[in-house]
Every structure is written in C-alpha cells, then in structure tokens.
Write a protein that holds these residues in place. Structure first.
Motif, PDB file in Angstrom:
ATOM      1  N   GLU A 188       0.821  -1.204   0.000  1.00  0.00           N
ATOM      2  CA  GLU A 188       0.000   0.000   0.000  1.00  0.00           C
ATOM      3  C   GLU A 188       0.863   1.266   0.000  1.00  0.00           C
ATOM      4  O   GLU A 188       1.906   1.300   0.643  1.00  0.00           O
ATOM      5  CB  GLU A 188      -0.894   0.020   1.245  1.00  0.00           C
ATOM      6  CG  GLU A 188      -1.815  -1.176   1.301  1.00  0.00           C
ATOM      7  CD  GLU A 188      -2.508  -1.294   2.653  1.00  0.00           C
ATOM      8  OE1 GLU A 188      -3.735  -1.246   2.661  1.00  0.00           O
ATOM      9  OE2 GLU A 188      -1.816  -1.422   3.676  1.00  0.00           O
ATOM     10  N   SER A 189       0.416   2.261  -0.706  1.00  0.00           N
ATOM     11  CA  SER A 189       1.128   3.537  -0.656  1.00  0.00           C
ATOM     12  C   SER A 189       0.530   4.392   0.467  1.00  0.00           C
ATOM     13  O   SER A 189      -0.665   4.307   0.777  1.00  0.00           O
ATOM     14  CB  SER A 189       1.041   4.257  -2.001  1.00  0.00           C
ATOM     15  OG  SER A 189      -0.299   4.394  -2.360  1.00  0.00           O
ATOM     16  N   ILE A 190       1.395   5.204   1.040  1.00  0.00           N
ATOM     17  CA  ILE A 190       1.011   5.934   2.253  1.00  0.00           C
ATOM     18  C   ILE A 190       1.075   7.436   2.010  1.00  0.00           C
ATOM     19  O   ILE A 190       1.993   7.944   1.362  1.00  0.00           O
ATOM     20  CB  ILE A 190       1.972   5.558   3.411  1.00  0.00           C
ATOM     21  CG1 ILE A 190       1.870   4.058   3.670  1.00  0.00           C
ATOM     22  CG2 ILE A 190       1.658   6.342   4.681  1.00  0.00           C
ATOM     23  CD1 ILE A 190       3.011   3.501   4.454  1.00  0.00           C
ATOM     24  N   GLY A 191       0.100   8.128   2.545  1.00  0.00           N
ATOM     25  CA  GLY A 191       0.110   9.589   2.520  1.00  0.00           C
ATOM     26  C   GLY A 191       0.233  10.108   3.942  1.00  0.00           C
ATOM     27  O   GLY A 191      -0.496   9.675   4.837  1.00  0.00           O
TER      28      GLY A 191
ATOM     29  N   SER B 114       8.909   6.466   0.503  1.00  0.00           N
ATOM     30  CA  SER B 114       8.051   6.553  -0.684  1.00  0.00           C
ATOM     31  C   SER B 114       6.711   7.226  -0.368  1.00  0.00           C
ATOM     32  O   SER B 114       5.876   7.414  -1.259  1.00  0.00           O
ATOM     33  CB  SER B 114       7.809   5.164  -1.274  1.00  0.00           C
ATOM     34  OG  SER B 114       7.165   4.364  -0.305  1.00  0.00           O
ATOM     35  N   ALA B 115       6.487   7.593   0.903  1.00  0.00           N
ATOM     36  CA  ALA B 115       5.225   8.237   1.276  1.00  0.00           C
ATOM     37  C   ALA B 115       5.096   9.596   0.581  1.00  0.00           C
ATOM     38  O   ALA B 115       6.090  10.254   0.284  1.00  0.00           O
ATOM     39  CB  ALA B 115       5.157   8.422   2.787  1.00  0.00           C
ATOM     40  N   GLU B 116       3.858   9.976   0.309  1.00  0.00           N
ATOM     41  CA  GLU B 116       3.598  11.325  -0.193  1.00  0.00           C
ATOM     42  C   GLU B 116       3.137  12.176   0.987  1.00  0.00           C
ATOM     43  O   GLU B 116       2.554  11.658   1.940  1.00  0.00           O
ATOM     44  CB  GLU B 116       2.513  11.289  -1.264  1.00  0.00           C
ATOM     45  CG  GLU B 116       2.921  10.450  -2.467  1.00  0.00           C
ATOM     46  CD  GLU B 116       1.915  10.502  -3.597  1.00  0.00           C
ATOM     47  OE1 GLU B 116       1.009  11.357  -3.573  1.00  0.00           O
ATOM     48  OE2 GLU B 116       2.053   9.684  -4.518  1.00  0.00           O
ATOM     49  N   VAL B 117       3.399  13.466   0.929  1.00  0.00           N
ATOM     50  CA  VAL B 117       3.021  14.361   2.033  1.00  0.00           C
ATOM     51  C   VAL B 117       2.023  15.399   1.523  1.00  0.00           C
ATOM     52  O   VAL B 117       2.294  16.107   0.552  1.00  0.00           O
ATOM     53  CB  VAL B 117       4.255  15.068   2.635  1.00  0.00           C
ATOM     54  CG1 VAL B 117       3.831  15.990   3.775  1.00  0.00           C
ATOM     55  CG2 VAL B 117       5.265  14.038   3.137  1.00  0.00           C
ATOM     56  N   TRP B 118       0.872  15.425   2.150  1.00  0.00           N
ATOM     57  CA  TRP B 118      -0.177  16.382   1.782  1.00  0.00           C
ATOM     58  C   TRP B 118      -0.446  17.283   2.974  1.00  0.00           C
ATOM     59  O   TRP B 118      -0.729  16.795   4.065  1.00  0.00           O
ATOM     60  CB  TRP B 118      -1.462  15.647   1.389  1.00  0.00           C
ATOM     61  CG  TRP B 118      -1.235  14.596   0.342  1.00  0.00           C
ATOM     62  CD1 TRP B 118      -1.343  13.252   0.484  1.00  0.00           C
ATOM     63  CD2 TRP B 118      -0.812  14.827  -1.005  1.00  0.00           C
ATOM     64  NE1 TRP B 118      -1.036  12.627  -0.685  1.00  0.00           N
ATOM     65  CE2 TRP B 118      -0.705  13.565  -1.620  1.00  0.00           C
ATOM     66  CE3 TRP B 118      -0.522  15.971  -1.743  1.00  0.00           C
ATOM     67  CZ2 TRP B 118      -0.323  13.413  -2.946  1.00  0.00           C
ATOM     68  CZ3 TRP B 118      -0.127  15.818  -3.063  1.00  0.00           C
ATOM     69  CH2 TRP B 118      -0.040  14.565  -3.656  1.00  0.00           C
ATOM     70  N   HIS B 119      -0.376  18.599   2.761  1.00  0.00           N
ATOM     71  CA  HIS B 119      -0.535  19.538   3.871  1.00  0.00           C
ATOM     72  C   HIS B 119      -1.967  20.067   3.959  1.00  0.00           C
ATOM     73  O   HIS B 119      -2.557  20.427   2.943  1.00  0.00           O
ATOM     74  CB  HIS B 119       0.407  20.734   3.696  1.00  0.00           C
ATOM     75  CG  HIS B 119       1.852  20.342   3.652  1.00  0.00           C
ATOM     76  ND1 HIS B 119       2.493  19.999   2.503  1.00  0.00           N
ATOM     77  CD2 HIS B 119       2.755  20.228   4.652  1.00  0.00           C
ATOM     78  CE1 HIS B 119       3.755  19.691   2.781  1.00  0.00           C
ATOM     79  NE2 HIS B 119       3.940  19.825   4.080  1.00  0.00           N
ATOM     80  N   ILE B 120      -2.481  20.106   5.167  1.00  0.00           N
ATOM     81  CA  ILE B 120      -3.782  20.739   5.414  1.00  0.00           C
ATOM     82  C   ILE B 120      -3.541  21.841   6.458  1.00  0.00           C
ATOM     83  O   ILE B 120      -2.999  21.558   7.529  1.00  0.00           O
ATOM     84  CB  ILE B 120      -4.800  19.733   6.017  1.00  0.00           C
ATOM     85  CG1 ILE B 120      -4.985  18.513   5.118  1.00  0.00           C
ATOM     86  CG2 ILE B 120      -6.130  20.433   6.315  1.00  0.00           C
ATOM     87  CD1 ILE B 120      -5.969  18.679   3.997  1.00  0.00           C
ATOM     88  N   GLY B 121      -3.933  23.047   6.131  1.00  0.00           N
ATOM     89  CA  GLY B 121      -3.756  24.156   7.069  1.00  0.00           C
ATOM     90  C   GLY B 121      -5.053  24.476   7.789  1.00  0.00           C
ATOM     91  O   GLY B 121      -6.058  24.823   7.152  1.00  0.00           O
TER      92      GLY B 121
END
Ligand code: PRP
Length: 208
Positions: free
Chosen positions: A69-72, A93-100
C-alpha cells in the motif's frame, strides 16, 4: 473504546514526560516530537499489507516482502509539521499532503486556510499527523476533507489527546483508528489539554 490505541511503550512514556516539561527548550521539543512521531507511526502501521517479491541476496535468490500500500502523510499545520520528517525517513516513498487549519480562539472551531491535496487520491492509507487532539474539531474537519477527496483508509496519529477529543473524533468518524501517546485528564476552560504540554505549535516554532 474500540479503535483507540494508547501507546504502552516505555520510550513513548519517557519522551512524553520530557516533552511536557515547561523547561524543555524548542530544540529538544522538536527532536522529541520527531522521535515520538516515529514511535507512534511504527505502532499505527502494524497492519499495513505486504506483497511478496523476489530478491537476490549475495548468496542466493529468496522471497522477501514489500509494502503493498502507498502511504500519505497528512500533517495538520502548523504543529503537525514536526511529525513529518522522521516518519518520512522511515517510509521514504510516502507522499506528504498539507492541510492548514487553525482553531479560532473564540469559537474553538477549525478554520481551513491551506489545502494542497491533488485532484484524486493517489495513496491507499492516510496518516493524519497532529500532536494534539483537544476538542477534536481539527481532526474531524481534516478527516472529512480527506473523505470528501476520496481517501478510503485514514488513521489519526497524535502525541496526546483529551478524552473529549477522542469521543468527538470517534463519534464523527468511527472508522478512523486513533493512535496516541497518552490520554490526558481533560480540557480546561479555554479548551487546552490538561496537564498537556502547552501549545505544541508555539513550543516547536518558538512563537510562544
Ligand atoms: C492546535 C493543535 C491542533 C488543534 C487541536 O493547533 O496543533 O491542530 O489545536 O485542537 P482541537 O482538537 O480543539 O481542534 P492550533 O489551532 O493552535 O494551530 P497551530 O498548530 O498553527 O499552532
């Protein structure tokens, strides 16, 4: 409560005590946030799925396993930022998504000010990272943003939580496991966690 996991690891307890100490400076505070995030995400990812793959060692060929599984990683700004880098090194390999989001100090409701999610989800598992689960408003709002975006498996990882916040998040999103280092006594009259650790954003960024 089902779906709520409070770490029992001695290293987590030890590091949390130093984190709570008002005499701990910003440099050490940031280091502890980083280390605690690694330990708690290690516990929170024990059920990630694996798939077999062939690997050639210097001696022979064998069957190993790799993440299926890919992880965010989804840090809630600002305080969640300090939880990203150590975890990211563990799962590069994780992607990083920012929430403000910030909590309006009068209404206590979360106010969204930044969101850089891609058009469609590209990851299978999202780990929401935020040191504090106080009233639960920020975590509930972030989970809803991720669900509206199409995320299927979401977990919340925090350093400390108030029972009130756990209750609110669990009631709003019972499918989201909650992983925390400790559950504190509760919230004070201005909805700060007690005994808590103060303001995790200010203590990390020296803005208190
Ligand atoms: C803090 C904390 C959480 C939120 C928790 O952030 O980092 O995001 O409050 O409170 P809640 O559970 O009642 O929503 P804050 O709003 O202080 O913003 P900051 O991280 O930018 O300091």
């Amino acid at each position: 409560m089902d779906g709520v996991y409070v770490s029992n690891h001695p290293l987590v307890k030890h590091k949390l005590t130093i984190l709570r100490d008002r005499n701990t400076d910003s440099t050490q505070f940031r280091q502890l946030v980083r280390e605690l995030a690694i330990l708690l995400c290690y516990e929170a990812t024990q059920d990630l799925q694996l798939t077999n793959r062939s690997v050639e060692t210097p001696m022979t060929t064998t069957t190993g396993e790799e993440l299926k599984e890919s992880i965010g990683l989804v840090p809630i700004l600002r305080a969640g930022l300090g939880m990203v880098n150590g975890v990211w090194e563990m799962m590069p390999s994780a992607e990083v998504w920012h929430i403000g989001l910030y909590r309006d100090e009068h209404t206590l409701r979360p106010v969204e000010y930044y969101n850089r999610l891609p058009v469609a989800p590209r990851v299978q598992v999202c780990l929401i990272l935020d040191p504090m689960l106080a009233t639960g408003g920020s975590a509930v709002a972030t989970t809803q943003i991720l669900k509206d975006w199409g995320a299927k498996r979401i977990k919340f990882v925090g350093l400390i939580a108030a029972p009130e916040g756990i209750e609110v998040l669990h009631r709003a999103h019972p499918d989201v496991p909650i992983h925390v280092g400790a559950v504190d006594e509760g919230l004070n009259e201005v909805s700060f966690i007690v005994p808590g650790l103060g303001d995790a954003g200010d203590r990390q960024f020296g803005t208190g």
